[in-house]
Design a protein around this motif. Structure first.
Motif, mmCIF file in Angstrom:
data_model
loop_
_atom_site.group_PDB
_atom_site.id
_atom_site.type_symbol
_atom_site.label_atom_id
_atom_site.label_comp_id
_atom_site.label_asym_id
_atom_site.label_seq_id
_atom_site.Cartn_x
_atom_site.Cartn_y
_atom_site.Cartn_z
ATOM 1 N N GLN A 188 -23.874 54.689 6.269
ATOM 2 C CA GLN A 188 -23.978 55.207 7.608
ATOM 3 C C GLN A 188 -22.600 56.189 7.959
ATOM 4 N N GLY A 189 -21.732 56.257 6.951
ATOM 5 C CA GLY A 189 -20.432 57.068 7.130
ATOM 6 C C GLY A 189 -19.305 56.395 7.928
ATOM 7 N N TRP A 190 -19.401 55.031 8.000
ATOM 8 C CA TRP A 190 -18.335 54.353 8.798
ATOM 9 C C TRP A 190 -17.786 53.377 7.447
ATOM 10 N N GLY A 191 -17.302 54.030 6.575
ATOM 11 C CA GLY A 191 -16.771 53.235 5.529
ATOM 12 C C GLY A 191 -15.393 52.447 5.665
ATOM 13 N N LEU A 192 -14.482 53.032 6.584
ATOM 14 C CA LEU A 192 -13.341 51.999 6.774
ATOM 15 C C LEU A 192 -13.897 50.727 7.456
ATOM 16 N N VAL A 193 -14.985 50.865 8.259
ATOM 17 C CA VAL A 193 -15.370 49.493 8.937
ATOM 18 C C VAL A 193 -16.125 48.714 8.001
ATOM 19 N N GLY A 194 -16.899 49.257 7.041
ATOM 20 C CA GLY A 194 -17.851 48.656 5.956
ATOM 21 C C GLY A 194 -16.678 47.807 5.154
ATOM 22 N N ALA A 195 -15.557 48.638 4.582
ATOM 23 C CA ALA A 195 -14.654 48.240 3.689
ATOM 24 C C ALA A 195 -13.852 46.898 4.569
ATOM 25 N N LEU A 196 -13.556 47.022 5.771
ATOM 26 C CA LEU A 196 -12.778 45.947 6.745
ATOM 27 C C LEU A 196 -13.717 44.638 6.535
ATOM 28 N N VAL A 197 -14.927 44.823 6.762
ATOM 29 C CA VAL A 197 -15.997 43.689 7.169
ATOM 30 C C VAL A 197 -16.173 43.085 5.599
ATOM 31 N N PHE A 198 -16.261 44.044 4.579
ATOM 32 C CA PHE A 198 -16.474 43.419 3.303
ATOM 33 C C PHE A 198 -15.156 42.648 3.024
ATOM 34 N N GLY A 199 -14.105 43.116 3.167
ATOM 35 C CA GLY A 199 -12.801 42.400 2.776
ATOM 36 C C GLY A 199 -12.461 41.231 3.437
ATOM 37 N N VAL A 200 -12.849 40.976 5.022
ATOM 38 C CA VAL A 200 -12.495 39.951 5.538
ATOM 39 C C VAL A 200 -13.437 38.734 5.682
ATOM 40 N N THR A 201 -14.812 39.143 5.082
ATOM 41 C CA THR A 201 -15.951 38.237 4.953
ATOM 42 C C THR A 201 -16.020 37.832 3.507
ATOM 43 N N LEU A 202 -15.744 38.503 2.547
ATOM 44 C CA LEU A 202 -16.164 38.371 1.056
ATOM 45 C C LEU A 202 -14.818 38.241 0.141
ATOM 46 N N LEU A 203 -14.095 39.288 0.624
ATOM 47 C CA LEU A 203 -12.970 39.389 -0.643
ATOM 48 C C LEU A 203 -11.654 38.432 -0.391
ATOM 49 N N VAL A 204 -11.094 38.513 0.837
ATOM 50 C CA VAL A 204 -10.228 37.756 1.083
ATOM 51 C C VAL A 204 -10.543 36.086 1.297
ATOM 52 N N PRO A 205 -11.646 35.733 1.757
ATOM 53 C CA PRO A 205 -12.139 34.227 1.383
ATOM 54 C C PRO A 205 -12.065 33.678 0.052
ATOM 55 N N ALA A 206 -12.498 34.746 -0.941
ATOM 56 C CA ALA A 206 -12.503 34.351 -2.198
ATOM 57 C C ALA A 206 -11.069 34.234 -3.052
ATOM 58 N N VAL A 207 -10.274 35.321 -2.469
ATOM 59 C CA VAL A 207 -8.955 35.343 -3.057
ATOM 60 C C VAL A 207 -8.151 34.131 -2.611
ATOM 61 N N LYS A 208 -8.217 33.634 -1.335
ATOM 62 C CA LYS A 208 -7.812 32.697 -0.813
ATOM 63 C C LYS A 208 -8.146 31.336 -1.421
ATOM 64 N N LEU A 209 -9.327 31.136 -1.570
ATOM 65 C CA LEU A 209 -10.061 29.881 -2.339
ATOM 66 C C LEU A 209 -9.516 30.040 -3.920
ATOM 67 N N GLY A 210 -9.361 31.107 -4.453
ATOM 68 C CA GLY A 210 -9.047 31.076 -5.928
ATOM 69 C C GLY A 210 -7.546 30.899 -5.824
ATOM 70 N N ILE A 211 -6.753 31.299 -4.998
ATOM 71 C CA ILE A 211 -5.241 30.647 -4.909
ATOM 72 C C ILE A 211 -5.270 29.318 -4.896
#
Ligand SMILES: [Zn+2]
Ligand SMILES: [Zn+2]
Length: 426
Positions: A107-130
């Motif tokens: 929809q053109g809101w790339g920054l919000v999309g990236a933020l939601v992706f980061g804090v719901t999928l990426l960071v939890p996975a990285v934290k769990l990996g650590i």
């Protein structure tokens, strides 16, 4: 739980701290004190500001490691299974956990999309990996690389927002039930399981004990002979180093500073930017809902009013608190703290430190509305029949949340206490 308060109430003279690995500089008030020997169940707190310096857990590393493994299973389930399904006018729409961010980007809101992706999928996975790598290798893998990894565990934690996301889901769910038939799917339960397993891991992980176990196999951590320099507590692992600012911590290699660099001006600029964006965040629509009856834009406030009109008072209050009260409180408290600190004021030091901890703790809960929108845009995609789009207000609001979290992170509360120490030494 019993709390341990180190004996000396007064500041020990900075230059007379003997070298040793059990000294800590309180990250909130800058007081140096000595940690007691490990005694499971004990909590060592700062004698001056009550900040927790070491929460000694009763469990062995096996328990948080097992919780981490369970969390990994839940996470994989959440990735491969559907999250929610809705039926509207005989049509179906299915969302997976990543559909929201993908739709926001489309929809053109790339920054919000990236933020939601980061804090719901990426960071939890990285934290769990650590967590899994560190605890899995704590007794046998090379200690130095593990330390370089583990030092990110605590800084990343507030950015893993599955718990907030699930509250956003609750708000989205109540909105959806008014428009469509909603089916809950496997990924939702997997996310709840993931959240509980990670909470159990965090609640049983003795972070200082991990560092100490790694230290046993790393000769670099041995305290060097006194050589002069500034005494600085490491921001990542807590160890007190005696060195020149800018040198890496001898335990975890994090660059050391006496105080966070340019703390007041950075935090001030971030608070100002957050305050400016708070206005469009409330004026512009947060999302636009198209239905057969017509198209309607919702601001944060009109969304809350609608929840209240539908009789959903608890949810209306929750969203009001998360989206209106918390950002405003953060901006006001940070402004007050910054102004008093710049003025060198010594009044209400304990109170200001408690207020700071409060906004530091609740800041991430403002994301509820952003997650709610990301779930609605993922599901309600029926063209002219029914459609939800994010709008400018959501971008501004997400920016306010992120900017204020950065502002809180970049402020060094020790600066407040420095004014008192200066007064005492004068
Ligand atoms: Zn303290
Ligand atoms: Zn360190």
């Amino acid at each position: 739980m019993p709390a341990y308060v180190p004996r000396h109430g007064a500041l020990p003279p900075m230059t007379h701290i003997p070298p040793g690995n059990d000294w800590r500089e309180c990250p909130h008030c800058g007081l140096f004190s000595r940690l007691p020997p490990r005694q499971p169940g004990l909590i060592a707190i700062c004698p001056r500001c009550d900040e927790v310096l070491w929460r000694m857990r009763r469990t062995h590393f096996n328990f948080p490691f097992a919780c981490g493994l369970a969390a990994l299973l839940f996470y994989l389930f959440a990735l491969v299974t559907p999250f929610l399904e809705i039926e509207m006018y005989g049509r179906f729409s299915l969302a997976r956990i990543e559909t929201g961010p993908v739709q926001l980007i489309a929809q053109g809101w790339g920054l919000v999309g990236a933020l939601v992706f980061g804090v719901t999928l990426l960071v939890p996975a990285v934290k769990l990996g650590i967590l899994l790598i560190t605890l899995g290798g704590v007794h046998w893998m090379p200690a130095r690389p593990l330390k370089l990894l583990f030092r990110w565990y605590e800084p990343l934690s507030p950015w893993a927002m599955i718990d907030v996301y699930l509250l956003g889901f609750l708000v989205a769910y109540t909105r959806l039930t008014g428009m469509a038939t909603v089916h809950l799917d496997t990924a939702l339960y997997a996310l709840i399981g993931f959240m509980l397993a990670m909470a159990a891991a965090d609640g049983s992980l003795d972070i200082e004990a991990v560092w100490r176990t790694l230290d046993e196999r790393d000769h670099h951590t041995k305290p060097p002979a006194l050589k002069g320099g500034v005494l600085m507590g490491c921001p990542a692992c807590g160890l007190v180093n005696e060195a020149e600012p800018g040198t890496p911590c001898r335990r975890c290699l994090t660059p050391l500073t006496h105080r966070k660099p340019a703390s007041l001006s950075r935090a001030g600029a971030l608070v100002l930017a957050g305050a400016l964006l708070y206005i469009p965040a409330n004026l512009y629509p947060f999302m636009v809902i198209t239905q057969l009856a017509g198209t309607q834009g919702y601001t944060i406030m009109s969304g809350i009013v609608e929840l209240a009109q539908d009789g959903l008072w608890p949810l209306a209050l929750l969203v009001f608190f998360a989206s209106i009260t918390i950002p405003l409180l953060k901006l006001l408290i940070m402004s007050y703290i910054l102004i008093t600190t710049r003025a060198g004021s010594t009044v209400h030091l304990e109170g200001r430190t408690i207020a700071f901890r409060f906004i530091d703790f609740i800041g991430r809960w403002s994301m509820i509305d952003v997650f709610m929108v990301s779930i609605l845009v993922a599901l309600v995609r029926f063209g002219q029949f029914a459609n939800v789009r994010a709008d400018l207000g959501a971008v501004c609001f997400a920016a306010v949340v992120v900017l204020t979290i950065f502002a809180v992170n970049s402020f060094d509360t020790r600066l407040m206490w420095d004014s008192q120490d200066k007064g005492e030494s004068a």
